[in-house]
Design an enzyme around this catalytic site. Structure first.
Site, PDB file in Angstrom:
ATOM      1  N   ASP A 189       0.858  -1.186   0.000  1.00  0.00           N
ATOM      2  CA  ASP A 189       0.000   0.000   0.000  1.00  0.00           C
ATOM      3  C   ASP A 189       0.897   1.240   0.000  1.00  0.00           C
ATOM      4  OD1 ASP A 189      -2.070   1.771   0.210  1.00  0.00           O
ATOM      5  OD2 ASP A 189      -2.888   0.971   2.074  1.00  0.00           O
ATOM      6  N   ASP A 234      -3.098   2.475  -5.925  1.00  0.00           N
ATOM      7  CA  ASP A 234      -2.040   2.555  -4.921  1.00  0.00           C
ATOM      8  C   ASP A 234      -1.896   1.303  -4.046  1.00  0.00           C
ATOM      9  OD1 ASP A 234      -4.403   2.880  -3.566  1.00  0.00           O
ATOM     10  OD2 ASP A 234      -3.779   4.637  -2.423  1.00  0.00           O
ATOM     11  N   GLU A 235      -2.518   0.203  -4.425  1.00  0.00           N
ATOM     12  CA  GLU A 235      -2.339  -1.009  -3.621  1.00  0.00           C
ATOM     13  C   GLU A 235      -2.438  -2.266  -4.472  1.00  0.00           C
ATOM     14  OE1 GLU A 235      -5.469  -2.215  -0.836  1.00  0.00           O
ATOM     15  OE2 GLU A 235      -6.668  -0.525  -1.545  1.00  0.00           O
TER      16      GLU A 235
END
Length: 345
Positions: A9, A103-104
């Protein structure tokens, strides 16, 4: 049982990218979001979070919590490019990657010959050196625990949850940490005095199934460290959606601003994957947790922000009756690959 699943993350992603682009923002409370008071916060940096500011909070409320708050306008194209840089690096460490969002991601590192912890530190250093960003990583033997672990020591953290840690490490945690338990489900449990995973562990499986249906069994298993979902790098997307929970409101102008933000985000997500769609759905949940959905299907491909926003706003104005809402969202389904559409044309 080996720890072969990683959840990565990027820390406070949008805000961190803005700090990289403008170092004078570092150390100051800052958010990315709309500039008007009726807009919402998309991401808050860690300085802003100290004031209780978080994503999906209205800007006017964030300003009340921190009068010195700096608000940066969202620059989606910049974030997309930075995300590509990070994922290019991540792909060096595993060929089995499931990108969950900008973003992860999950990684299956069972084929990696290096020690997991050594590999993770090498990856974190690689990302920091080449992008300037930090990532928090969770390592465990399934996806539920890996994601839980990645949130443990933010920012720039690493947390490992092993089989021997279960269930003791989970017992003190609030039930909001259990993937699959939404706000409505949590409310039902809290009404019974169930606030921690330790208290949740005392409930029999058939009781949870009666309360939550099939999800009841999944919850029963997850809090006991059982999650058989695999890392799927080639998942076929049936739909794409953007939705947020916010403080109950019947301010129609604020709700329209939310819809505008969702339309922006959804159009960017579709553009990034070069997808269009035929069916759009507006989801609304009122303060009593009643959810309604309203869909429209078109004979032509929808692809642009203007189309998504105009259609969503029209559905909202047709369907909204003035009650207080706690969630709104837009989803696109009947997806189509625009590369294929252009080739066919």
């Amino acid at each position: 049982m080996r720890n072969n699943i990683i959840h990565v993350d990027i820390d406070a992603f949008y805000a961190s990218v803005e700090e990289l682009d403008n170092p004078s923002l570092i150390g100051k409370p800052m958010c990315v979001g709309g500039l008007s008071d009726r807009s919402i916060i998309t991401t808050a940096n860690y300085e802003a979070r100290k004031y209780g500011i978080h994503s999906a909070m209205p800007v006017f409320m964030a300003k009340q919590l921190c009068s010195d708050l700096i608000i940066m306008p969202m620059r989606r194209s910049l974030y997309v490019e930075k995300s590509k840089e990070v994922f290019k690096i991540i792909s060096k460490y595993s060929s089995t990657i499931e990108k969950v969002s900008i973003d992860e991601s999950y990684l299956d590192i069972s084929k990696n010959k290096h020690k997991p912890v050594d590999m993770i530190y090498a990856m974190k250093e690689d990302i920091k050196k080449n992008t300037g960003l930090t990532v928090s990583v969770g390592l465990s033997y399934n996806k539920f625990l890996a994601k839980l672990a990645s949130d443990w020591n933010k920012p720039n953290g690493l947390m490992i949850i092993t089989k021997s840690d279960i269930p003791d490490i989970l017992k003190p945690l609030d039930i909001n940490n259990v993937h699959g338990l939404g706000q409505k489900s949590q409310q039902k449990l809290r009404a019974l005095g169930i606030n921690t995973i330790e208290e949740l562990l005392a409930l029999p499986e058939d009781f949870l199934v009666e309360m939550f249906g099939k999800m009841g069994s999944e919850i029963y298993q997850r809090i006991r460290g059982i999650d058989n979902r695999k890392v799927e790098p080639n998942r076929v997307r049936k739909s794409m959606a953007v939705e947020r929970t916010f403080l109950d409101t019947n301010d129609a102008d604020l709700l329209r601003e939310y819809i505008k933000n969702y339309a922006t985000e959804l159009s960017k997500d579709l553009s990034e994957k070069n997808l269009g769609f035929y069916t759009i759905t507006l989801k609304l949940k009122n303060s009593n947790f009643k959810t309604t959905t309203h869909s429209k299907t078109f004979p032509h491909v929808i692809r642009t922000f203007d189309e998504i926003y105009e259609i969503s706003l029209k559905i909202f104005d047709e369907q909204y009756t003035g009650e207080k809402l706690r969630l709104a969202g837009i989803s696109a389904s009947n997806l189509t690959d625009l590369n294929y559409e252009q080739l066919s044309f």
